[in-house]
Scaffold this motif. Sequence first.
Motif, short mmCIF file in Angstrom:
data_model
loop_
_atom_site.label_atom_id
_atom_site.label_comp_id
_atom_site.label_asym_id
_atom_site.label_seq_id
_atom_site.Cartn_x
_atom_site.Cartn_y
_atom_site.Cartn_z
N SER A 131 0.86 -1.18 0.00
CA SER A 131 0.00 0.00 0.00
C SER A 131 0.89 1.23 0.00
N GLY A 166 -3.81 0.45 -3.01
CA GLY A 166 -3.37 -0.91 -2.75
C GLY A 166 -2.86 -1.44 -4.07
N SER A 194 1.59 -5.21 2.48
CA SER A 194 0.24 -5.50 2.97
C SER A 194 0.21 -6.78 3.78
#
Length: 197
Positions: A131, A166, A194
């Motif tokens: 991210s 993301g 992530s």
Amino acid sequence: MPSTLAGFCEFREEIRKSRFITFAGPVSSPAQAQAFIEQHSDLNATHNCWAWKLGSQYRSNDDGEPGGTAGRPILAAIEAQDFDQVVVLVIRWYGGIQLGTGGLARAYGGGANKCLQQAERVLLINREAFSLACSFSELALVKLRLSEADALIEEESFTANGVQLGIAVSPEQLETLRRQLADLSRGRILLHSSSAN
């Protein structure tokens, strides 16, 4: 290395008066696989048998054929050719001559195999999830750098301070992308794994 399909493909054959049509396509979720099956199934056919595989998830269905004679051979064809993120549907119109369990398994598995063999393949690139946050003014440049790194944008949400993304990027491109994002933002844009969250 696993592959998926470049697009939709089909294969038709007749085996002892039964007609078989095989449809295959790329999918990215179980819901998408189910939607493909529903969209292409023929309710007037005798059987609509299918299988799909998405990483470690998979499902198959014999749709009234004797257990293990249709869905499993279709899934075996997907796995034998090292496909992933793929759905295969084999539709049969019964022609009056019974094929027996071995004949059914060969017909369903064979149709799936032939359909996948003639299809155009796309290698699946292993990507890791990260991210990042950037300002609105940096977004266009960030997207350009992501595109150059062949990274996928999986989520995009707007916040009071900018944009939260993301992304999924291959390990080979990771360090180059980190450096480019740091350069364009004077070190403010950082990639956060992530999987660590």
